[in-house]
Design a protein around this motif. Structure first.
Motif, mmCIF file in Angstrom:
data_model
loop_
_atom_site.group_PDB
_atom_site.id
_atom_site.type_symbol
_atom_site.label_atom_id
_atom_site.label_comp_id
_atom_site.label_asym_id
_atom_site.label_seq_id
_atom_site.Cartn_x
_atom_site.Cartn_y
_atom_site.Cartn_z
ATOM 1 N N VAL A 12 77.326 81.541 -4.881
ATOM 2 C CA VAL A 12 76.095 81.210 -5.583
ATOM 3 C C VAL A 12 76.120 81.807 -6.995
ATOM 4 N N HIS A 13 76.693 82.985 -7.110
ATOM 5 C CA HIS A 13 76.848 83.659 -8.401
ATOM 6 C C HIS A 13 78.148 84.429 -8.331
ATOM 7 N N LEU A 29 69.230 79.600 -2.446
ATOM 8 C CA LEU A 29 69.638 80.731 -3.274
ATOM 9 C C LEU A 29 69.947 80.279 -4.706
ATOM 10 N N SER A 30 70.559 79.112 -4.847
ATOM 11 C CA SER A 30 70.856 78.595 -6.181
ATOM 12 C C SER A 30 69.577 78.398 -6.983
ATOM 13 N N LYS A 31 68.517 77.959 -6.314
ATOM 14 C CA LYS A 31 67.233 77.778 -6.994
ATOM 15 C C LYS A 31 66.659 79.123 -7.446
ATOM 16 N N LEU A 32 66.826 80.156 -6.616
ATOM 17 C CA LEU A 32 66.348 81.493 -6.993
ATOM 18 C C LEU A 32 67.064 81.978 -8.252
ATOM 19 N N PHE A 33 68.372 81.783 -8.287
ATOM 20 C CA PHE A 33 69.141 82.225 -9.451
ATOM 21 C C PHE A 33 68.787 81.399 -10.684
ATOM 22 N N ALA A 34 68.623 80.086 -10.504
ATOM 23 C CA ALA A 34 68.293 79.229 -11.634
ATOM 24 C C ALA A 34 66.934 79.577 -12.229
ATOM 25 N N ALA A 35 65.982 79.965 -11.354
ATOM 26 C CA ALA A 35 64.631 80.312 -11.811
ATOM 27 C C ALA A 35 64.517 81.790 -12.178
ATOM 28 N N HIS A 36 65.601 82.548 -11.998
ATOM 29 C CA HIS A 36 65.611 83.994 -12.252
ATOM 30 C C HIS A 36 64.541 84.692 -11.409
ATOM 31 N N ASP A 37 64.320 84.152 -10.198
ATOM 32 C CA ASP A 37 63.287 84.679 -9.307
ATOM 33 C C ASP A 37 63.883 85.701 -8.344
ATOM 34 N N LEU A 38 64.566 86.669 -8.908
ATOM 35 C CA LEU A 38 65.180 87.750 -8.140
ATOM 36 C C LEU A 38 65.485 88.878 -9.114
ATOM 37 N N THR A 39 65.874 90.027 -8.577
ATOM 38 C CA THR A 39 66.126 91.191 -9.427
ATOM 39 C C THR A 39 67.595 91.575 -9.357
ATOM 40 N N VAL A 93 75.578 88.138 -3.108
ATOM 41 C CA VAL A 93 75.102 87.416 -1.930
ATOM 42 C C VAL A 93 75.875 86.106 -1.841
ATOM 43 N N VAL A 94 76.223 85.725 -0.607
ATOM 44 C CA VAL A 94 76.997 84.509 -0.348
ATOM 45 C C VAL A 94 76.250 83.660 0.662
ATOM 46 N N ALA A 95 76.173 82.359 0.436
ATOM 47 C CA ALA A 95 75.507 81.443 1.373
ATOM 48 C C ALA A 95 76.490 81.017 2.464
ATOM 49 N N LYS A 96 75.988 80.949 3.701
ATOM 50 C CA LYS A 96 76.843 80.561 4.818
ATOM 51 C C LYS A 96 76.580 79.135 5.300
ATOM 52 N N GLY A 150 79.855 74.475 1.699
ATOM 53 C CA GLY A 150 80.790 73.790 0.818
ATOM 54 C C GLY A 150 80.170 73.308 -0.469
ATOM 55 N N ILE A 151 78.879 73.551 -0.664
ATOM 56 C CA ILE A 151 78.202 73.037 -1.849
ATOM 57 C C ILE A 151 78.800 73.614 -3.123
ATOM 58 N N GLY A 152 79.312 74.823 -3.061
ATOM 59 C CA GLY A 152 79.887 75.431 -4.256
ATOM 60 C C GLY A 152 81.181 74.771 -4.692
ATOM 61 N N GLY A 153 81.688 73.820 -3.888
ATOM 62 C CA GLY A 153 82.935 73.155 -4.223
ATOM 63 C C GLY A 153 84.061 73.652 -3.337
ATOM 64 N N VAL A 154 85.140 72.896 -3.293
ATOM 65 C CA VAL A 154 86.258 73.231 -2.407
ATOM 66 C C VAL A 154 86.799 74.619 -2.695
ATOM 67 N N ARG A 155 86.868 74.978 -3.973
ATOM 68 C CA ARG A 155 87.452 76.265 -4.335
ATOM 69 C C ARG A 155 86.419 77.376 -4.471
ATOM 70 N N ARG A 156 85.146 77.048 -4.291
ATOM 71 C CA ARG A 156 84.102 78.065 -4.429
ATOM 72 C C ARG A 156 83.084 77.994 -3.293
#
Length: 324
Positions: free
Chosen positions: A141-142, A164-174, A153-156, A131-137
């Motif tokens: 994560v992206h 996962l949000s930290k990975l996206f924020a740091a651009h530590d993925l491809t 990718v979706v967090a469960k 639920g961290i993404g909010g009630v409607r999201r």
């Protein structure tokens, strides 16, 4: 007291000079709470009239400054589970990776209240969805635009959502995209490093900004040209994101003079008389999120997911092989 959605303009007078921006706007628009104004500012919906977007609620205002406040339509009610088909590539107790089809909206919004990816995920995952993404999201994560297909990718659960949000924020993925564009970039491969921000006039669009915006990096390469070698009608381009700004691939490719085929916002119709009808009339943006690589937040395993072009996109590319 209510306030209509749309653009509202506020001019700062002497009595408000030196105040925080969020406090000054809340006083000028009493239907909005200060927390609501702060959320609008942080959501990049406040700008100097005809100028740069403002993202700091604490910014001090000056006499005579005129601000544009873009108030969105009310969000729809809490989404309900809907049993929609999902192309799931991988799933475990922490996350889910899927191939989103073109035409599916990621989360409910005005004009798309249901039949979204979120509705489908709520039905598939049930109460476990983060639920961290909010009630409607929940779990998101992206996102990919409605008419962009490809890997997501979706967090469960909440712990995975944070990781996962930290990975996206740091651009530590491809993240690698494939796009069919008009013409071709001048170089076979290269890098676009150009800041992206809200368009100074059209607030629904993004644009390359010289004096504002957020740093954005896209590495690109030409996979195939179609048509005359020196003046191709179109080309298939690969693009790797170095950052993750809104509409980044679409904006950067348009900045190169090679907008994505079928892009209704940043694209254009070809003036080339030799362009086949299938290319000119392609009904959506020809953009596909082809590859996603990341480290699993729980197991530490390197994960890689790659998907083929969807049928309509692939068929269009094949039809261009005969173009001379």
């Amino acid at each position: 007291m209510t306030i209509n959605a749309g653009r509202h303009f506020v001019t700062i007078d002497e009595s408000a000079a030196g105040e925080r921006l969020d406090r000054a706007l809340a006083a000028a628009l009493p239907a909005l709470t200060r927390s609501r104004v702060k959320a609008l500012i942080e959501g990049r919906r406040v700008a100097l009239a005809g100028g740069q977007t403002i993202e700091e609620p604490s910014r001090k205002v000056k006499t005579g400054e005129r601000f544009e406040v873009d108030i969105p339509e009310p969000e729809p009610a809490e989404p309900v589970p809907q049993a929609l088909a999902l192309d799931i590539l991988y799933e475990d107790g922490d996350l889910l990776v899927l191939n989103k089809p073109a035409g599916m909206v990621v989360h409910p919004a005005p004009g798309n209240p249901d039949s979204t990816l979120v509705n489908a995920l709520l039905a598939h995952c049930g109460n476990s969805l983060s639920g961290i993404g909010g009630v409607r999201r929940p779990g998101i994560v992206h996102r990919l635009d409605k008419d962009t297909s490809g890997v997501m990718v979706v967090a469960k659960n909440d712990r995975t959502h944070v990781a996962l949000s930290k990975l996206f924020a740091a651009h530590d993925l491809t993240r690698i995209y494939q796009a069919l564009v008009w013409g071709a970039p001048k170089a076979d491969r290269g890098r676009v490093e150009a800041a992206i921000g809200r368009h100074p006039v059209d607030r629904k669009r993004m644009a390359v900004r010289k004096s504002s915006g957020r740093n954005a990096i896209t590495d690109y390469w030409i996979e195939k040209r179609f048509g005359p070698p020196l003046h191709p009608i179109a080309s298939l381009v690969g693009a790797r994101l170095g950052t993750g700004r809104t509409h980044q691939v679409r904006v950067h490719l348009a900045h190169l003079g090679c907008p994505v085929v079928g892009d209704p916002v940043y694209g254009r119709k070809s003036r080339n008389a030799k362009a086949p009808a299938a290319l000119v009339d392609f009904a959506r943006q020809a953009l596909h999120a082809a590859v996603l690589e990341f480290r699993h937040p729980t197991t530490g395993e390197e994960m890689r997911f790659a998907t083929e072009l969807p049928q309509d996109f692939s068929k269009l590319v094949q039809s261009l092989n005969s173009v001379k």
